[in-house]
Enzyme design. Structure first.
Site, PDB file in Angstrom:
ATOM      1  N   GLN A  10       0.821  -1.220   0.000  1.00 49.80           N
ATOM      2  CA  GLN A  10       0.000   0.000   0.000  1.00 49.80           C
ATOM      3  C   GLN A  10       0.853   1.268   0.000  1.00 49.80           C
ATOM      4  O   GLN A  10       0.509   2.269  -0.626  1.00 49.80           O
ATOM      5  CB  GLN A  10      -0.951   0.012   1.218  1.00 49.80           C
ATOM      6  N   HIS A  11       1.996   1.186   0.704  1.00 49.20           N
ATOM      7  CA  HIS A  11       2.902   2.333   0.765  1.00 49.20           C
ATOM      8  C   HIS A  11       3.399   2.691  -0.647  1.00 49.20           C
ATOM      9  O   HIS A  11       3.353   3.836  -1.074  1.00 49.20           O
ATOM     10  CB  HIS A  11       4.074   1.985   1.690  1.00 49.20           C
ATOM     11  N   ASP A  68      11.077  -3.893  -9.893  1.00 48.25           N
ATOM     12  CA  ASP A  68      11.987  -4.634  -9.027  1.00 48.25           C
ATOM     13  C   ASP A  68      13.184  -3.734  -8.767  1.00 48.25           C
ATOM     14  O   ASP A  68      13.654  -3.037  -9.668  1.00 48.25           O
ATOM     15  CB  ASP A  68      12.411  -5.954  -9.683  1.00 48.25           C
ATOM     16  N   THR A  69      13.651  -3.751  -7.516  1.00 46.52           N
ATOM     17  CA  THR A  69      14.740  -2.850  -7.115  1.00 46.52           C
ATOM     18  C   THR A  69      15.833  -3.633  -6.429  1.00 46.52           C
ATOM     19  O   THR A  69      15.565  -4.595  -5.718  1.00 46.52           O
ATOM     20  CB  THR A  69      14.208  -1.776  -6.134  1.00 46.52           C
ATOM     21  N   PHE A 148      13.317   2.771   4.664  1.00 45.42           N
ATOM     22  CA  PHE A 148      13.268   1.329   4.911  1.00 45.42           C
ATOM     23  C   PHE A 148      14.495   0.687   4.264  1.00 45.42           C
ATOM     24  O   PHE A 148      15.338   1.378   3.683  1.00 45.42           O
ATOM     25  CB  PHE A 148      11.970   0.735   4.347  1.00 45.42           C
ATOM     26  N   LYS A 171      13.820  12.462  -0.365  1.00 41.78           N
ATOM     27  CA  LYS A 171      14.294  11.215  -1.003  1.00 41.78           C
ATOM     28  C   LYS A 171      13.678  11.082  -2.403  1.00 41.78           C
ATOM     29  O   LYS A 171      14.354  10.696  -3.358  1.00 41.78           O
ATOM     30  CB  LYS A 171      13.927  10.002  -0.121  1.00 41.78           C
TER      31      LYS A 171
HETATM   32  P1  IMP Z   1      11.492  -4.102  -4.138  1.00 45.64           P
HETATM   33  O1  IMP Z   1      11.816  -4.721  -5.460  1.00 45.64           O
HETATM   34  O2  IMP Z   1      11.017  -2.684  -4.254  1.00 45.64           O
HETATM   35  O3  IMP Z   1      10.594  -4.962  -3.296  1.00 45.64           O
HETATM   36  O4  IMP Z   1      12.871  -3.977  -3.329  1.00 45.64           O
HETATM   37  C1  IMP Z   1      13.649  -5.113  -2.992  1.00 45.64           C
HETATM   38  C2  IMP Z   1      14.514  -4.796  -1.782  1.00 45.64           C
HETATM   39  O5  IMP Z   1      15.464  -3.763  -2.112  1.00 45.64           O
HETATM   40  C3  IMP Z   1      13.751  -4.249  -0.576  1.00 45.64           C
HETATM   41  O6  IMP Z   1      13.256  -5.287   0.223  1.00 45.64           O
HETATM   42  C4  IMP Z   1      14.832  -3.449   0.137  1.00 45.64           C
HETATM   43  O7  IMP Z   1      15.647  -4.290   0.906  1.00 45.64           O
HETATM   44  C5  IMP Z   1      15.660  -2.895  -1.008  1.00 45.64           C
HETATM   45  N1  IMP Z   1      15.181  -1.550  -1.386  1.00 45.64           N
HETATM   46  C6  IMP Z   1      14.363  -1.238  -2.427  1.00 45.64           C
HETATM   47  N2  IMP Z   1      14.138   0.078  -2.485  1.00 45.64           N
HETATM   48  C7  IMP Z   1      14.824   0.617  -1.443  1.00 45.64           C
HETATM   49  C8  IMP Z   1      14.968   1.946  -0.975  1.00 45.64           C
HETATM   50  O8  IMP Z   1      14.417   2.925  -1.503  1.00 45.64           O
HETATM   51  N3  IMP Z   1      15.755   2.101   0.113  1.00 45.64           N
HETATM   52  C9  IMP Z   1      16.372   1.068   0.743  1.00 45.64           C
HETATM   53  N4  IMP Z   1      16.256  -0.183   0.349  1.00 45.64           N
HETATM   54  C10 IMP Z   1      15.490  -0.423  -0.745  1.00 45.64           C
END
Ligand code: IMP
Length: 200
Positions: A10-11, A68-69, A148, A171
């Site tokens: 949701q965030h 995906d990050t 986070f 940010k």
């Molecule tokens: P997601 O693909 O956005 O779920 O990110 C995968 C993981 O990368 C997350 O669980 C965090 O550990 C890390 N991550 C993604 N975006 C950020 C951010 O903006 N700051 C810090 N860690 C991040």
């Protein structure tokens, strides 16, 4: 036109709605009755984003995007990268993830790192990828309470504060995710203009 965001966070959904504006209807996975965990086991961020988007597209036939990050640390050959969420184990514990990163880095002088977000969009059956990057470095102790994940140990280039010492608005002016979503927004805007649609 409706657009599904392949997420139930949701965030994130609120954050993305505020970036993309009100020109189309953003639906979550819940909204399209997908309740199962979508597999994320590809070796690259691009593969994971694409496979999530394809999964939702195949299930619903709708236009969809997925993201995906990963945090990519130069001295660790790009780790934790695609493993960022579960780097220290299945329970996605951010403190444990940071601890592992700091342990692996030890006193390594090269602290260069970047956050990279990839978005995969499937629009009218065609696939598109967008990327957002913020370069920075990893400090050796956590600082700050905001944000986070790895935010407490990441300082973006040109700043003195970690992401966890910044408020969300600050940010969002420079973050990997904001940059990738700005590209998506621009693309959707151009697409709707050149296809003469009021909304995408
Ligand atoms: P997601 O693909 O956005 O779920 O990110 C995968 C993981 O990368 C997350 O669980 C965090 O550990 C890390 N991550 C993604 N975006 C950020 C951010 O903006 N700051 C810090 N860690 C991040």
């Amino acid at each position: 036109m409706n657009l599904v965001f392949a997420s139930n966070n949701q965030h994130k959904i609120r954050e993305i709605r505020s970036i993309l504006g009100n020109s189309f209807t953003l639906l979550s996975l819940n909204d399209v009755s997908i309740h199962e965990d979508i597999p994320e086991d590809e070796p690259l961020l691009e593969g994971n984003a694409l496979s999530k988007a394809r999964y939702v597209h195949n299930a619903t036939g709708m236009n969809v995007f997925a993201d995906d990050t990963g945090l990519e640390i130069e001295a660790l050959n790009g780790l934790p990268g695609v493993h960022s969420a579960r780097f220290a184990g299945e329970n996605k514990d951010s403190s444990a993830n940071i601890k592992k990163v700091l342990l692996l880095l030890g006193k390594t002088e090269n602290r260069k790192a970047r956050f990279r977000t990839v978005i995969a969009l499937i629009l009218e059956k065609k696939e598109y990828l967008f990327e957002g990057i913020v370069n920075g470095s990893i400090i050796s102790e956590k600082r700050g309470k905001e944000g986070f994940g790895y935010d407490p140990v990441f300082i973006p280039d040109g700043k003195n504060l970690t992401f966890a010492e910044m408020d969300l608005a600050e940010k969002n002016t420079i973050s990997h995710r904001a940059r990738a979503f700005e590209k998506l927004k621009e693309f959707l805007h151009q697409y709707s203009v050149s296809n003469n649609k009021e909304t995408v």
